[in-house]
Design an enzyme around this catalytic site. Structure first.
Site, PDB file in Angstrom:
ATOM      1  N   ASP A  94       0.854  -1.201   0.000  1.00  0.00           N
ATOM      2  CA  ASP A  94       0.000   0.000   0.000  1.00  0.00           C
ATOM      3  C   ASP A  94       0.887   1.248   0.000  1.00  0.00           C
ATOM      4  O   ASP A  94       2.120   1.155   0.115  1.00  0.00           O
ATOM      5  CB  ASP A  94      -0.970  -0.011   1.205  1.00  0.00           C
ATOM      6  CG  ASP A  94      -0.248   0.110   2.547  1.00  0.00           C
ATOM      7  OD1 ASP A  94       0.531   1.067   2.730  1.00  0.00           O
ATOM      8  OD2 ASP A  94      -0.476  -0.747   3.433  1.00  0.00           O
ATOM      9  N   HIS A 109       8.788  -5.084  -1.195  1.00  0.00           N
ATOM     10  CA  HIS A 109       7.918  -6.111  -1.798  1.00  0.00           C
ATOM     11  C   HIS A 109       7.073  -5.552  -2.941  1.00  0.00           C
ATOM     12  O   HIS A 109       6.084  -6.168  -3.332  1.00  0.00           O
ATOM     13  CB  HIS A 109       7.002  -6.737  -0.739  1.00  0.00           C
ATOM     14  CG  HIS A 109       7.716  -7.681   0.177  1.00  0.00           C
ATOM     15  ND1 HIS A 109       7.130  -8.259   1.283  1.00  0.00           N
ATOM     16  CD2 HIS A 109       8.984  -8.163   0.151  1.00  0.00           C
ATOM     17  CE1 HIS A 109       8.000  -9.047   1.891  1.00  0.00           C
ATOM     18  NE2 HIS A 109       9.136  -8.997   1.235  1.00  0.00           N
ATOM     19  N   CYS A 120      10.709  -6.035 -20.280  1.00  0.00           N
ATOM     20  CA  CYS A 120      11.878  -5.137 -20.249  1.00  0.00           C
ATOM     21  C   CYS A 120      12.258  -4.702 -18.831  1.00  0.00           C
ATOM     22  O   CYS A 120      13.288  -4.069 -18.633  1.00  0.00           O
ATOM     23  CB  CYS A 120      11.651  -3.911 -21.140  1.00  0.00           C
ATOM     24  SG  CYS A 120      10.495  -2.683 -20.465  1.00  0.00           S
ATOM     25  N   CYS A 136       3.242  -2.643 -22.718  1.00  0.00           N
ATOM     26  CA  CYS A 136       4.228  -1.804 -22.018  1.00  0.00           C
ATOM     27  C   CYS A 136       4.552  -0.577 -22.880  1.00  0.00           C
ATOM     28  O   CYS A 136       4.987  -0.738 -24.034  1.00  0.00           O
ATOM     29  CB  CYS A 136       5.495  -2.615 -21.756  1.00  0.00           C
ATOM     30  SG  CYS A 136       6.854  -1.607 -21.121  1.00  0.00           S
ATOM     31  N   GLY A 175       4.795  -4.318  13.372  1.00  0.00           N
ATOM     32  CA  GLY A 175       3.646  -4.922  12.703  1.00  0.00           C
ATOM     33  C   GLY A 175       3.982  -5.947  11.648  1.00  0.00           C
ATOM     34  O   GLY A 175       3.339  -5.997  10.611  1.00  0.00           O
ATOM     35  N   LEU A 202       1.505  -6.454  17.787  1.00  0.00           N
ATOM     36  CA  LEU A 202       0.346  -6.860  18.575  1.00  0.00           C
ATOM     37  C   LEU A 202       0.642  -8.103  19.396  1.00  0.00           C
ATOM     38  O   LEU A 202       0.159  -8.281  20.502  1.00  0.00           O
ATOM     39  CB  LEU A 202      -0.824  -7.125  17.616  1.00  0.00           C
ATOM     40  CG  LEU A 202      -2.233  -6.972  18.121  1.00  0.00           C
ATOM     41  CD1 LEU A 202      -2.451  -5.639  18.798  1.00  0.00           C
ATOM     42  CD2 LEU A 202      -3.215  -7.142  16.956  1.00  0.00           C
ATOM     43  N   ALA A 219      -0.199  -0.775  16.828  1.00  0.00           N
ATOM     44  CA  ALA A 219       0.787   0.176  16.297  1.00  0.00           C
ATOM     45  C   ALA A 219       0.321   1.618  16.459  1.00  0.00           C
ATOM     46  O   ALA A 219       1.135   2.511  16.698  1.00  0.00           O
ATOM     47  CB  ALA A 219       1.054  -0.134  14.815  1.00  0.00           C
TER      48      ALA A 219
HETATM   49  P1  OAD Z   1       1.548 -10.679   8.530  1.00  0.00           P
HETATM   50  O1  OAD Z   1       0.072 -10.695   8.264  1.00  0.00           O
HETATM   51  O2  OAD Z   1       2.292 -11.965   8.363  1.00  0.00           O
HETATM   52  O3  OAD Z   1       1.816 -10.168  10.015  1.00  0.00           O
HETATM   53  C1  OAD Z   1       1.222  -9.013  10.516  1.00  0.00           C
HETATM   54  C2  OAD Z   1       1.671  -8.822  11.947  1.00  0.00           C
HETATM   55  O4  OAD Z   1       1.092  -7.622  12.411  1.00  0.00           O
HETATM   56  C3  OAD Z   1       1.251  -9.942  12.912  1.00  0.00           C
HETATM   57  O5  OAD Z   1       2.354 -10.305  13.737  1.00  0.00           O
HETATM   58  C4  OAD Z   1       0.144  -9.278  13.753  1.00  0.00           C
HETATM   59  O6  OAD Z   1       0.131  -9.725  15.095  1.00  0.00           O
HETATM   60  C5  OAD Z   1       0.565  -7.826  13.712  1.00  0.00           C
HETATM   61  N1  OAD Z   1      -0.546  -6.866  13.875  1.00  0.00           N
HETATM   62  C6  OAD Z   1      -1.829  -6.992  13.478  1.00  0.00           C
HETATM   63  N2  OAD Z   1      -2.525  -5.891  13.770  1.00  0.00           N
HETATM   64  C7  OAD Z   1      -1.661  -5.030  14.377  1.00  0.00           C
HETATM   65  C8  OAD Z   1      -1.774  -3.714  14.925  1.00  0.00           C
HETATM   66  N3  OAD Z   1      -2.919  -3.036  14.918  1.00  0.00           N
HETATM   67  N4  OAD Z   1      -0.660  -3.149  15.469  1.00  0.00           N
HETATM   68  C9  OAD Z   1       0.519  -3.825  15.492  1.00  0.00           C
HETATM   69  N5  OAD Z   1       0.680  -5.056  14.990  1.00  0.00           N
HETATM   70  C10 OAD Z   1      -0.391  -5.648  14.438  1.00  0.00           C
HETATM   71  O7  OAD Z   1       2.173  -9.531   7.606  1.00  0.00           O
HETATM   72  P2  OAD Z   1       3.692  -9.254   7.203  1.00  0.00           P
HETATM   73  O8  OAD Z   1       4.618  -9.668   8.278  1.00  0.00           O
HETATM   74  O9  OAD Z   1       3.750  -7.861   6.711  1.00  0.00           O
HETATM   75  O10 OAD Z   1       4.424 -10.222   0.908  1.00  0.00           O
HETATM   76  O11 OAD Z   1       3.847 -10.234   5.965  1.00  0.00           O
HETATM   77  C11 OAD Z   1       5.059 -10.265   5.264  1.00  0.00           C
HETATM   78  C12 OAD Z   1       4.807 -10.525   3.799  1.00  0.00           C
HETATM   79  O12 OAD Z   1       4.017 -11.707   3.632  1.00  0.00           O
HETATM   80  C13 OAD Z   1       3.976  -9.468   3.118  1.00  0.00           C
HETATM   81  O13 OAD Z   1       4.725  -8.349   2.693  1.00  0.00           O
HETATM   82  C14 OAD Z   1       3.424 -10.194   1.923  1.00  0.00           C
HETATM   83  C15 OAD Z   1       3.180 -11.578   2.465  1.00  0.00           C
HETATM   84  O14 OAD Z   1       3.547 -12.576   1.615  1.00  0.00           O
HETATM   85  C16 OAD Z   1       4.052  -9.898  -0.351  1.00  0.00           C
HETATM   86  O15 OAD Z   1       2.927  -9.563  -0.674  1.00  0.00           O
HETATM   87  C17 OAD Z   1       5.141  -9.951  -1.337  1.00  0.00           C
END
Ligand code: OAD
Length: 233
Positions: A94, A109, A120, A136, A175, A202, A219
């Site tokens: 986002d 990512h 390309c 493209c 997060g 969290l 957060a």
């Molecule tokens: P996850 O969904 O795996 O983890 C999100 C984390 O945020 C968890 O540990 C939750 O406990 C925590 N969480 C949820 N709500 C929260 C809040 N309000 N405040 C603080 N923490 C909170 O997401 P990512 O770790 O970002 O890749 O996932 C990593 C990657 O996996 C993503 O970038 C995505 C996916 O494959 C791609 O799309 C390439």
């Protein structure tokens, strides 16, 4: 930090959760019903491009309905005010960090509002739907795809991230579940370079034991409090 040191901040889906964007792995997560790996892979794109493109079209359109939250705002405030080196490394696709005003930011990512040419390699801002086989503008191949780093692909800007981690005085992870490498390994790289390490999440992440300190909570509460404390030092 007595003088302005180097701060590296890693963010994940949890930082955007309070804006209304579902996380990947939690209950009610974006990917519930199917594994991330079954949609977010080059093989999935080759098998059913229409499905993968439609999925990211919906996510891109949903950005119009959300706004940055207190965590994005606080990180943008820190970015603007911190006199030392600072880098926000986000796994999020986002655009809420930049909409909040963050400038020293890398999307490792990829980005929903970007298209990548599979032929390309050029990338361009993209705000509308992106049907498969879109031409493209740079090379005329019918090869534009969502600019998302799929599983098995190499995240962007890793050299810059590794260089910043090697200089870091403080590494903060916000997060993210710590389930996806190489980002999940940043804490160990930062610690090996001598940085203090802090986790704001969290719940405890997969790599929680690697951090010097963990603070648990949303957060939108933890990040503004932490930023206030850093800027008051
Ligand atoms: P996850 O969904 O795996 O983890 C999100 C984390 O945020 C968890 O540990 C939750 O406990 C925590 N969480 C949820 N709500 C929260 C809040 N309000 N405040 C603080 N923490 C909170 O997401 P990512 O770790 O970002 O890749 O996932 C990593 C990657 O996996 C993503 O970038 C995505 C996916 O494959 C791609 O799309 C390439």
């Amino acid at each position: 930090m007595s003088t302005a040191g180097t701060i590296v901040i890693l963010t994940g889906a949890g930082v955007s959760a309070e804006s209304g964007i579902a996380t990947f792995r939690g209950p009610g997560g974006l990917w519930e019903g199917h594994r991330v790996e079954d949609v977010c892979t080059p093989a999935a794109l080759a098998r059913d491009a229409a499905l993968v493109h439609r999925f990211y079209d919906l996510r891109r359109a949903a950005l119009d309905t959300v706004t940055p939250n207190a965590a994005h705002d606080a990180l943008a405030r820190l970015d603007a005010a911190w006199p030392g080196e600072l880098l926000i490394v986000t796994q999020n696709v986002d655009d809420l960090h930049e909409r909040a005003g963050a400038r020293r930011l890398l999307h490792v990512h990829g980005e929903l509002r970007s298209a990548l040419c599979a032929a390309c390699g050029s990338r361009r801002a993209w705000h509308d739907a992106l049907p498969p086989a879109t031409i493209c503008p740079a090379c005329a191949a019918p090869a534009l795809r969502p600019d998302i780093v799929f599983f098995g692909e190499i995240p962007y800007e890793m050299e810059r991230v590794e260089a910043a981690l090697a200089r870091a005085d403080l590494f903060v992870s916000i997060g993210t579940s710590g389930a996806v490498y190489p980002a999940a390994g940043f804490v160990r790289a930062a610690a090996a370079a001598g940085a203090a390490t802090l986790e704001l999440n969290l719940e405890r992440s997969a790599g929680s034991a690697w951090f010097d300190e963990t603070r648990l909570g949303p957060a939108g509460v933890l990040v503004p409090a932490w930023v206030d404390a850093v800027l008051a030092r």
